[in-house]
Design a protein around this motif. Structure first.
Motif, PDB file in Angstrom:
ATOM      1  N   TYR A 188     -10.067  -4.947   2.159  1.00 38.00           N
ATOM      2  CA  TYR A 188     -10.267  -3.469   2.892  1.00 38.00           C
ATOM      3  C   TYR A 188      -9.045  -2.457   3.653  1.00 38.00           C
ATOM      4  N   SER A 189      -9.195  -1.129   3.250  1.00 37.38           N
ATOM      5  CA  SER A 189      -7.952  -0.304   2.816  1.00 37.38           C
ATOM      6  C   SER A 189      -8.527   1.005   3.488  1.00 37.38           C
TER       7      SER A 189
ATOM      8  N   ASP B   4      -5.242   0.337   9.543  1.00 38.42           N
ATOM      9  CA  ASP B   4      -4.879  -1.042   9.582  1.00 38.42           C
ATOM     10  C   ASP B   4      -6.405  -1.319   9.422  1.00 38.42           C
TER      11      ASP B   4
ATOM     12  N   GLU C 189       1.253   5.010   0.764  1.00 37.27           N
ATOM     13  CA  GLU C 189       1.220   5.785   1.717  1.00 37.27           C
ATOM     14  C   GLU C 189       1.390   6.907   1.545  1.00 37.27           C
TER      15      GLU C 189
ATOM     16  N   HIS D 294      -3.219   4.998   0.781  1.00 35.59           N
ATOM     17  CA  HIS D 294      -3.680   3.777   1.665  1.00 35.59           C
ATOM     18  C   HIS D 294      -2.493   3.342   2.552  1.00 35.59           C
ATOM     19  N   GLU D 295      -2.923   2.952   4.650  1.00 38.04           N
ATOM     20  CA  GLU D 295      -2.351   2.599   4.942  1.00 38.04           C
ATOM     21  C   GLU D 295      -1.639   0.871   4.534  1.00 38.04           C
ATOM     22  N   GLY D 296      -3.077   0.098   3.873  1.00 40.61           N
ATOM     23  CA  GLY D 296      -2.823  -1.467   3.865  1.00 40.61           C
ATOM     24  C   GLY D 296      -3.979  -2.072   2.978  1.00 40.61           C
ATOM     25  N   ALA D 297      -3.943  -3.418   2.546  1.00 40.38           N
ATOM     26  CA  ALA D 297      -5.059  -4.050   1.947  1.00 40.38           C
ATOM     27  C   ALA D 297      -5.120  -5.244   1.894  1.00 40.38           C
TER      28      ALA D 297
ATOM     29  N   ILE E 116      -2.640   1.002  -4.401  1.00 38.00           N
ATOM     30  CA  ILE E 116      -1.808  -0.893  -4.217  1.00 38.00           C
ATOM     31  C   ILE E 116      -1.420  -1.362  -5.277  1.00 38.00           C
TER      32      ILE E 116
ATOM     33  N   ALA F 229       0.838  -1.119   0.572  1.00 37.45           N
ATOM     34  CA  ALA F 229       0.142   0.297  -0.198  1.00 37.45           C
ATOM     35  C   ALA F 229       0.960   1.616   0.040  1.00 37.45           C
TER      36      ALA F 229
END
Ligand code: FEO
Ligand code: CA
Ligand code: CA
Ligand code: CA
Length: 602
Positions: free
Chosen positions: A300-301, A392, A199, A284-287, A261, A197
């Protein structure tokens, strides 16, 4: 039935005592071994790390800086590819003689140092093996081992691929970008590829056009509204002084090529990574991925920024054997949603689809490509709920998802709502979502607050924990999280500058989600001073837990008792993990196993 007590917790381990010192600590009965450190060679022909003679070429074959997300693609039991993000760099502790940089000028940052920083970003993919003694080690000799850096060619797919707003002088087709940056958390797909991701990409862009206060002035830029909304350019790094693509005065479209992503095939080093623009562009923090009960892929992001939003991607088609591969259409064909958390406890997922509602040409969205590039602007129009920095987000197979809201000191009392209930929130909270029908692809569900973080003994903090939580167990600023194979929640913290408010190091906590002990937290691992904790990732049927200690010796050391200075290369707050006078602190991945080899926290 008798009341449940902490002793009945499903998380059976003796809680660690809170504290803060130069070393890491793990609960009794567990090993916490250093697996790989910044600079360690990860390919067969990589040179050994020479901290006094760093080069960009060497760094591009060695483990990068500031390990954040950790994922694992198992090849067979006891062997697989570790996938690690390298989020950012701390030049003052990386380079000898540099000291803290004045971010207005970066006097000490030469082109060679900038190039080393660029090579220290991105990700590392390399084989690790578990020995007969139960300990893991790096296998440098797998030819698939590779570094991904700020210079690695990466292609685009999805609605923005090839769009005029993605075209630059170096890439007139708008199809190939060099590099991925500020890779924070991520995810592994059900087919074993690695999602990185992007960020805080805005921080890497430069301009020489400043306003009267010395801040970037983008008002003359054709994309001024978009740049303002994304905070481009941040001028956090000197890269734009040597590389025109990071200078928006020269390449105004380059920022449109970051904030996505990125998918990487860990087993095929020749497969060019892909930026999947359909999943939107934001910080984007995460994926984290899951398969919904209807078979579709859900990701989820969060958009980690004060007052930004929680998103969810739902693929158009269900996951099948045919589409379970690198570059799958499951990551380009589907619907991106943004969350509205209503005060009555329902969450609505609002589709970001061109032509629906206000997302029309009249409002500046000519096509789905504009929504992919200006996702934040589109979500603004839909009335999404501004959150306290979504970090997250972790789905669980039963239609539950946990959202880490890390903190938001700027929320004013009149901006409080049920889902973000505290003004000036320094310690954050965690929301639990139950999707309708237990189906992660549902367009609505219910939400509730699992915990309000911070010290429960201080009334003004307004914390809310299960009363069984001890003085060791409460925490602030949840960041990353994981769920083990028994469905339990584990949370790592990133207090940043809020460290001085708790006196606690960052660490890993287990958090009970069910029954009478719901909201009961216990401390399992803690970082050396100035480090934040990333990962966590369970593998090996929960027998192995990967943790990533990021920037040891830096965060908050200037305002923590006993560490009354900012760290530098020569004078760091800790020299973890080497404790060698000739080595600065090194971000490192830690591998946790149980001494008896059994699963962690049965
Ligand atoms: Fe890179 Fe949102 O933490
Ligand atoms: Ca994070
Ligand atoms: Ca996670
Ligand atoms: Ca973080």
């Amino acid at each position: 039935a008798a009341a449940q007590t902490a002793a009945d917790s499903r998380y059976v381990f003796n809680e660690l005592a809170w504290g803060n010192d130069v070393n890491h600590h793990i609960a009794e009965g567990y090993n916490a071994d250093i697996l790989v450190r910044w600079g360690d060679p990860i390919t067969a022909d990589a040179p050994e790390f020479d901290v006094m003679n760093q080069t960009a070429e060497a760094q591009s074959q060695q483990f990068g800086y500031n390990n954040d997300y950790v994922g694992f693609a198992e090849i067979e039991p006891g062997r697989g590819m570790l996938c690690v993000n390298h989020e950012y760099t701390n030049e003052e502790v990386m380079f000898p003689g540099l000291g803290r940089q004045d971010r207005a000028g970066f006097e000490g940052m030469t082109e060679e140092l900038v190039n080393i920083e660029m090579a220290a970003h991105g990700g590392s993919v390399f084989e690790i093996v578990k020995g007969d003694d139960g300990r893991w080690s790096v296998n440098r000799n797998n030819p698939a081992n590779r570094r991904i850096t700020a210079n690695t060619p990466i292609t685009f797919d999805g609605p923005a691929a090839g769009h005029p707003r993605l075209r630059t002088s170096a890439d007139p087709a708008g199809m190939t970008v060099l590099g991925t940056i500020n890779n924070c958390a991520g995810g592994m797909t059900p087919w074993g590829t690695y999602l990185m991701a992007e960020e805080n990409f805005h921080g890497y862009f430069w301009t020489d056009v400043l306003d009267g206060e010395g801040d970037p002035d983008v008002s003359a830029q054709p994309e001024a509204a978009s740049m303002e909304r994304y905070g481009v350019p941040g001028r956090w790094y000197a890269w734009g002084q040597y590389h025109d693509r990071f200078n928006i005065d020269r390449e105004p479209n380059e920022p449109n090529r970051f904030g996505y992503i990125v998918e990487v095939d860990p087993l095929n080093p020749d497969a060019m990574p892909i930026k999947h623009t359909a999943l939107g562009r934001f910080r984007h923090e995460g994926a984290e991925t899951t398969i919904a009960s209807d078979g579709r892929l859900v990701i989820y992001s969060g958009d980690d920024n004060r007052f930004d939003y929680q998103y969810k991607w739902v693929s158009a088609e269900p996951v099948t054997e045919e589409n379970s591969h690198f570059g799958s259409t499951l990551l380009s064909e589907g619907t991106l949603y943004v969350a509205r958390f209503d005060d009555n406890g329902t969450v609505h997922w609002l589709p970001l689809v061109h032509g629906q509602g206000p997302l029309t040409a009249e409002n500046g969205f000519e096509s789905q490509a504009d929504i992919a590039i200006d996702t934040r602007l589109a979500a603004d129009l839909l009335g999404a709920t501004p959150m306290d920095r979504p970090e997250d987000a972790q789905p669980r197979g039963d239609g539950t998802a946990y959202i880490m809201l890390t903190n938001n000191s700027r929320r004013a009392p009149e901006q409080v709502d049920a889902a973000n209930p505290r003004p000036e929130s320094n310690f954050g909270h965690i929301i639990e979502i139950k999707e309708e029908g237990g189906n992660h692809s549902a367009e609505f569900g219910t939400w509730s607050i699992l915990v309000l973080c911070g010290d429960p003994e201080i009334e003004e903090v307004g914390a809310q924990w299960n009363p069984e939580t001890s003085e060791n167990g409460w925490f602030g600023s949840p960041d990353n999280c994981a769920i083990d194979n028994a469905g339990r929640l584990w949370i790592s913290t990133d207090q940043g500058g809020n460290w001085g408010r708790t006196g606690k190091s960052d660490g890993l906590y287990s958090l009970e989600t069910e029954g009478e002990l719901r909201g009961h937290s216990k401390l399992f691992f803690r970082c050396p001073v100035g480090g934040e904790l990333c990962g966590p990732y369970f593998a090996d049927e929960s027998r192995t837990l990967f943790l990533a200690v990021q920037h040891p010796g830096t965060d908050g050391t200037s305002d923590f008792a006993g560490f009354e200075r900012d760290s530098t290369f020569e004078d760091p707050a800790t020299r973890w993990p080497d404790f060698d006078d000739n080595m600065p602190p090194r971000p490192s991945v830690v591998v946790v196993t149980k001494e008896d080899g059994e699963p962690i926290a049965v």
